[in-house]
Scaffold this motif. Sequence first.
Motif, short mmCIF file in Angstrom:
data_model
loop_
_atom_site.label_atom_id
_atom_site.label_comp_id
_atom_site.label_asym_id
_atom_site.label_seq_id
_atom_site.Cartn_x
_atom_site.Cartn_y
_atom_site.Cartn_z
N ALA A 22 0.84 -1.20 0.00
CA ALA A 22 0.00 0.00 0.00
C ALA A 22 0.87 1.25 0.00
CB ALA A 22 -0.91 -0.01 1.21
N MET A 23 0.65 2.09 -0.99
CA MET A 23 1.35 3.37 -1.04
C MET A 23 0.77 4.27 0.04
SD MET A 23 3.60 3.16 -3.42
CE MET A 23 4.09 4.84 -3.74
N PRO A 24 1.60 5.16 0.58
CA PRO A 24 1.07 6.07 1.61
C PRO A 24 0.06 7.05 1.03
CG PRO A 24 3.34 6.62 1.05
CD PRO A 24 3.00 5.37 0.31
N VAL A 25 -0.80 7.55 1.89
CA VAL A 25 -1.76 8.58 1.53
C VAL A 25 -1.01 9.91 1.48
CG1 VAL A 25 -3.81 9.82 2.35
CG2 VAL A 25 -3.70 7.34 2.52
N ILE A 26 -1.35 10.75 0.51
CA ILE A 26 -0.69 12.04 0.35
C ILE A 26 -1.50 13.11 1.09
CG2 ILE A 26 0.18 13.74 -1.30
CD1 ILE A 26 1.49 10.91 -1.50
N ARG A 55 2.42 5.79 6.64
CA ARG A 55 1.08 5.61 6.09
C ARG A 55 0.59 6.89 5.42
NH1 ARG A 55 -2.71 2.26 9.95
NH2 ARG A 55 -3.85 2.24 7.99
N GLU A 56 1.17 8.03 5.85
CA GLU A 56 0.84 9.32 5.27
C GLU A 56 2.13 10.08 4.98
OE1 GLU A 56 -3.46 10.38 7.27
OE2 GLU A 56 -1.68 11.35 8.09
N LEU A 59 8.97 6.10 -1.31
CA LEU A 59 7.73 6.27 -0.56
C LEU A 59 7.36 4.99 0.17
CD1 LEU A 59 5.65 8.38 -3.10
CD2 LEU A 59 6.62 9.16 -0.93
N LEU A 60 7.49 3.85 -0.50
CA LEU A 60 7.17 2.57 0.13
C LEU A 60 8.13 2.24 1.27
CD1 LEU A 60 6.22 0.27 -2.87
CD2 LEU A 60 4.76 0.89 -0.96
N SER A 61 9.41 2.46 1.03
CA SER A 61 10.42 2.09 2.03
C SER A 61 10.38 3.01 3.25
CB SER A 61 11.82 2.08 1.42
OG SER A 61 12.21 3.38 1.04
N ARG A 116 -6.52 14.89 2.30
CA ARG A 116 -5.78 13.66 2.02
C ARG A 116 -6.29 13.05 0.72
NH1 ARG A 116 -5.24 14.85 6.99
NH2 ARG A 116 -3.67 13.95 8.36
N THR A 117 -5.37 12.47 -0.03
CA THR A 117 -5.73 11.82 -1.28
C THR A 117 -4.85 10.60 -1.49
OG1 THR A 117 -6.07 12.17 -3.65
CG2 THR A 117 -4.17 13.25 -2.67
#
Length: 155
Positions: free
Chosen positions: A47-51, A101-102, A95-97, A58-59
């Motif tokens: 899961a990619m973090p929320v921006i 979560r945000e 971003l993943l590493s 948030r998106t």
Amino acid sequence: MKCPFCQHEETQVLDTRVSEEGDSIRRRRRCMQCDKRFTTFERIELAMPVIVKKNGSRTDFDPLKLRASLMLALRKRPVSVEALDEALQRIKEKLLSSGEREVLSGHVGELVMRELKRLDKIAYIRFASVYKSFEDVAEFQNMIEEFSGPPSRRK
């Protein structure tokens, strides 16, 4: 696993194989009710973090939006699609590493600027001029001088 034909919930796994890349598992199944066969795949889902945007909203992370931003900065520049894809992959991996979560949109912008600086100086300046919202020509000139080095003397 529900049967896609009759929606029965009991299926039997007939065969299991790991993909050549080793990143997914293919399972051949048979429905216990209608006796039809079908294939399922299991893949790792990261899961990619929320921006989190500047205004606090948030998106979901959108790789297509990221690609479009990079392509706009790189428009009519001599950068290959492969180099662009590699830059996108590096941004996603960072971003993943991070394990967060945000992530603030400003952090994503900094990652993009770092990649553009590696790819193409003009694209970097294009992106920075919008991202940093330059108010006047002096700010733009300072950005350009960052790449030019010390001013040379004219004769």
